[in-house]
Scaffold this motif. Structure first.
Motif, mmCIF file in Angstrom:
data_model
loop_
_atom_site.group_PDB
_atom_site.id
_atom_site.type_symbol
_atom_site.label_atom_id
_atom_site.label_comp_id
_atom_site.label_asym_id
_atom_site.label_seq_id
_atom_site.Cartn_x
_atom_site.Cartn_y
_atom_site.Cartn_z
ATOM 1 N N ALA A 137 -3.606 69.246 -9.610
ATOM 2 C CA ALA A 137 -2.092 69.048 -8.778
ATOM 3 C C ALA A 137 -1.565 70.347 -8.837
ATOM 4 C CB ALA A 137 -1.383 68.157 -10.009
ATOM 5 N N ALA A 138 -1.743 71.226 -9.814
ATOM 6 C CA ALA A 138 -1.054 72.670 -9.943
ATOM 7 C C ALA A 138 -1.716 73.395 -8.850
ATOM 8 C CB ALA A 138 -1.538 73.192 -11.264
ATOM 9 N N GLU A 139 -3.044 73.337 -8.500
ATOM 10 C CA GLU A 139 -3.527 74.116 -7.130
ATOM 11 C C GLU A 139 -2.785 73.576 -5.780
ATOM 12 O OE1 GLU A 139 -7.692 75.427 -9.348
ATOM 13 O OE2 GLU A 139 -7.614 73.469 -8.288
ATOM 14 N N LEU A 140 -2.770 72.243 -5.827
ATOM 15 C CA LEU A 140 -2.354 71.739 -4.756
ATOM 16 C C LEU A 140 -0.817 72.024 -4.400
ATOM 17 C CD1 LEU A 140 -3.960 68.125 -4.670
ATOM 18 C CD2 LEU A 140 -4.459 69.839 -3.084
ATOM 19 N N ILE A 141 -0.115 71.986 -5.398
ATOM 20 C CA ILE A 141 1.377 72.429 -5.165
ATOM 21 C C ILE A 141 1.275 74.004 -4.892
ATOM 22 C CG2 ILE A 141 3.516 72.657 -6.558
ATOM 23 C CD1 ILE A 141 2.655 70.054 -8.121
ATOM 24 N N ALA A 142 0.414 74.682 -5.540
ATOM 25 C CA ALA A 142 0.669 76.040 -4.992
ATOM 26 C C ALA A 142 0.274 76.374 -3.722
ATOM 27 C CB ALA A 142 -0.196 76.717 -5.940
ATOM 28 N N HIS A 143 -0.853 75.376 -3.026
ATOM 29 C CA HIS A 143 -1.133 75.587 -1.744
ATOM 30 C C HIS A 143 0.166 75.233 -0.733
ATOM 31 C CE1 HIS A 143 -3.339 75.601 2.131
ATOM 32 N NE2 HIS A 143 -3.027 74.033 2.077
ATOM 33 N N LEU A 144 0.767 74.031 -1.344
ATOM 34 C CA LEU A 144 1.972 73.692 -0.545
ATOM 35 C C LEU A 144 2.888 74.600 -0.385
ATOM 36 C CD1 LEU A 144 2.204 69.932 -1.962
ATOM 37 C CD2 LEU A 144 1.345 70.566 0.061
ATOM 38 N N HIS A 145 3.228 75.451 -1.361
ATOM 39 C CA HIS A 145 4.222 76.292 -1.409
ATOM 40 C C HIS A 145 3.950 77.499 -0.373
ATOM 41 C CE1 HIS A 145 7.394 75.334 -4.090
ATOM 42 N NE2 HIS A 145 6.257 74.856 -5.023
ATOM 43 N N THR A 146 2.743 77.577 -0.192
ATOM 44 C CA THR A 146 2.380 78.918 0.952
ATOM 45 C C THR A 146 2.730 78.460 2.314
ATOM 46 O OG1 THR A 146 -0.020 78.292 0.954
ATOM 47 C CG2 THR A 146 0.285 79.249 -0.708
ATOM 48 N N LEU A 147 2.975 77.241 2.503
ATOM 49 C CA LEU A 147 3.224 76.623 3.805
ATOM 50 C C LEU A 147 4.815 76.240 4.182
ATOM 51 C CD1 LEU A 147 0.376 73.970 3.815
ATOM 52 C CD2 LEU A 147 0.161 76.063 4.760
ATOM 53 N N ARG A 148 5.496 76.800 3.174
ATOM 54 C CA ARG A 148 6.814 76.742 3.357
ATOM 55 C C ARG A 148 7.336 77.004 4.869
ATOM 56 N NH1 ARG A 148 10.977 75.665 -0.336
ATOM 57 N NH2 ARG A 148 12.839 76.319 0.363
ATOM 58 N N SER A 149 8.497 76.301 5.193
ATOM 59 C CA SER A 149 8.966 76.274 6.640
ATOM 60 C C SER A 149 10.438 76.179 6.521
ATOM 61 C CB SER A 149 8.154 75.601 7.493
ATOM 62 O OG SER A 149 8.948 75.577 8.796
ATOM 63 N N GLU A 150 11.348 77.103 6.601
ATOM 64 C CA GLU A 150 12.733 76.796 6.530
ATOM 65 C C GLU A 150 13.094 76.002 7.752
ATOM 66 O OE1 GLU A 150 14.399 77.427 3.991
ATOM 67 O OE2 GLU A 150 12.986 78.557 2.735
ATOM 68 N N SER A 151 12.635 76.398 8.909
ATOM 69 C CA SER A 151 12.959 75.781 10.093
ATOM 70 C C SER A 151 12.877 74.204 9.937
ATOM 71 C CB SER A 151 12.258 76.383 11.356
ATOM 72 O OG SER A 151 10.903 76.206 11.424
ATOM 73 N N ASN A 152 11.501 73.957 9.664
ATOM 74 C CA ASN A 152 11.398 72.571 9.316
ATOM 75 C C ASN A 152 12.317 71.649 8.281
ATOM 76 O OD1 ASN A 152 9.224 72.685 11.007
ATOM 77 N ND2 ASN A 152 7.514 72.533 9.553
ATOM 78 N N ILE A 153 12.544 72.644 7.163
ATOM 79 C CA ILE A 153 13.555 72.043 6.260
ATOM 80 C C ILE A 153 14.689 71.716 7.260
ATOM 81 C CG2 ILE A 153 14.949 72.576 4.404
ATOM 82 C CD1 ILE A 153 12.709 74.175 3.151
ATOM 83 N N ALA A 154 15.222 72.691 7.976
ATOM 84 C CA ALA A 154 16.398 72.160 8.569
ATOM 85 C C ALA A 154 16.392 71.152 9.348
ATOM 86 C CB ALA A 154 16.916 73.515 9.551
ATOM 87 N N GLY A 155 15.122 71.118 10.101
ATOM 88 C CA GLY A 155 15.117 69.683 10.877
ATOM 89 C C GLY A 155 15.037 68.283 10.183
ATOM 90 N N MET A 156 14.559 68.526 8.943
ATOM 91 C CA MET A 156 14.365 67.457 8.001
ATOM 92 C C MET A 156 15.786 66.777 7.860
ATOM 93 S SD MET A 156 11.504 68.258 5.488
ATOM 94 C CE MET A 156 9.767 68.482 5.963
ATOM 95 N N VAL A 157 16.827 67.810 7.590
ATOM 96 C CA VAL A 157 18.052 67.491 7.250
ATOM 97 C C VAL A 157 18.601 66.605 8.558
ATOM 98 C CG1 VAL A 157 20.340 68.293 6.944
ATOM 99 C CG2 VAL A 157 18.409 69.544 5.912
ATOM 100 N N ARG A 158 18.389 66.999 9.733
ATOM 101 C CA ARG A 158 18.738 66.168 10.850
ATOM 102 C C ARG A 158 18.501 64.584 10.662
ATOM 103 N NH1 ARG A 158 17.843 71.250 13.415
ATOM 104 N NH2 ARG A 158 16.123 70.551 14.152
ATOM 105 N N PHE A 159 17.322 64.530 10.129
ATOM 106 C CA PHE A 159 16.626 63.175 10.003
ATOM 107 C C PHE A 159 17.076 62.359 8.714
ATOM 108 C CE2 PHE A 159 13.940 64.960 13.503
ATOM 109 C CZ PHE A 159 13.938 63.830 14.330
ATOM 110 N N GLY A 160 17.988 62.952 8.002
ATOM 111 C CA GLY A 160 18.466 62.362 6.779
ATOM 112 C C GLY A 160 17.469 62.251 5.849
ATOM 113 N N ILE A 161 16.307 63.395 5.784
ATOM 114 C CA ILE A 161 15.190 63.548 4.640
ATOM 115 C C ILE A 161 16.126 64.322 3.655
ATOM 116 C CG2 ILE A 161 13.058 64.475 4.003
ATOM 117 C CD1 ILE A 161 12.430 63.733 6.888
ATOM 118 N N VAL A 162 16.079 64.133 2.309
ATOM 119 C CA VAL A 162 16.587 64.656 1.087
ATOM 120 C C VAL A 162 15.592 65.891 1.015
ATOM 121 C CG1 VAL A 162 16.748 64.707 -1.330
ATOM 122 C CG2 VAL A 162 17.460 62.603 0.050
#
Length: 226
Positions: free
Chosen positions: A8-33
């Protein structure tokens, strides 16, 4: 390299390498927390899930992280054959977003946890109640072998909660009603009758649910398919 042996720790670490601020902004527009979001799309998370494979214990650890993407990955990698009602209740207690609910609902349907539907519907928490109706909506599509009669038994539950004005509940109640009505010719008549009854209700929320369902269930395209 991500694979079945990844922790789980390795998977979460991998996820963090894929961080996208623009995608986060897009998620907000769809009501995603997005409070604990990394900004990875669900199709990309599904690709990671296919590499990681099912692992029930690891999925619990991913869920416990509280990270939005880790929780979605957990839902994709739980083993539905092992998921219990108690575990589903524990997951539901953490629900805070419609997308988490809808993904979890599909998992619960695959795990045959139908007995939780009345319980979740009776729960006053908005996202737990939504889960019940998202499960109903999902089983109309994914449970090809379920009888029409078994799905029609949920119409009274839909009617009972059609006056809940909370956005994520009313939309799920409407979704469940429309999906039952679209399932087959045998389901269409009873679902449409309920939709018409709700459309004439004095309650504003029930009227919205009913009118919207009537609109779809009387469309020429749907009637031609049935």
């Amino acid at each position: 390299m991500i694979g079945p042996s990844s922790s789980a720790a390795e998977l979460i670490a991998h996820l963090h390498t894929l961080r996208s601020e623009s995608n986060i902004a897009g998620m907000v527009r769809f009501g995603i927390v997005t409070e604990n979001a990394i900004g990875i799309s669900n199709p990309d998370l599904q690709k990671i899930a296919r590499l990681a494979k099912k692992d029930h214990i690891r999925a619990k650890e991913l869920w416990a992280s509280g990270v939005r993407e880790a929780r979605m990955l957990a839902l994709y990698t739980f083993d539905p054959k092992r998921l219990t009602e108690a575990e589903a209740r524990t997951l539901a207690a953490d629900f805070n977003s419609w997308e988490i609910v809808d993904c979890a609902a599909d998992l619960f349907v695959e795990a045959d946890l139908d007995a939780l539907i009345p319980e979740f519907a009776a729960d006053e928490r908005e996202f737990v109640r939504r889960t019940a109706f998202a499960m109903i909506a999902g089983m109309t599509v994914h449970r090809k072998k379920d009888t029409d009669a078994s799905l029609l038994t949920y119409l009274p539950l839909i009617e009972a909660h059609a006056t809940d004005p909370r956005n994520f509940v009313r939309k799920a109640v409407n979704w469940a009603l429309r999906n039952i009505g679209k399932r087959s010719h045998a389901c269409h008549g009873p679902a449409l009758a309920l939709a018409e009854r709700l459309a004439a209700n004095v309650d504003k929320t029930a009227r919205w649910i009913g009118k919207d369902a009537v609109r779809e269930l009387t469309s020429e395209k749907l009637l031609a398919r049935l």
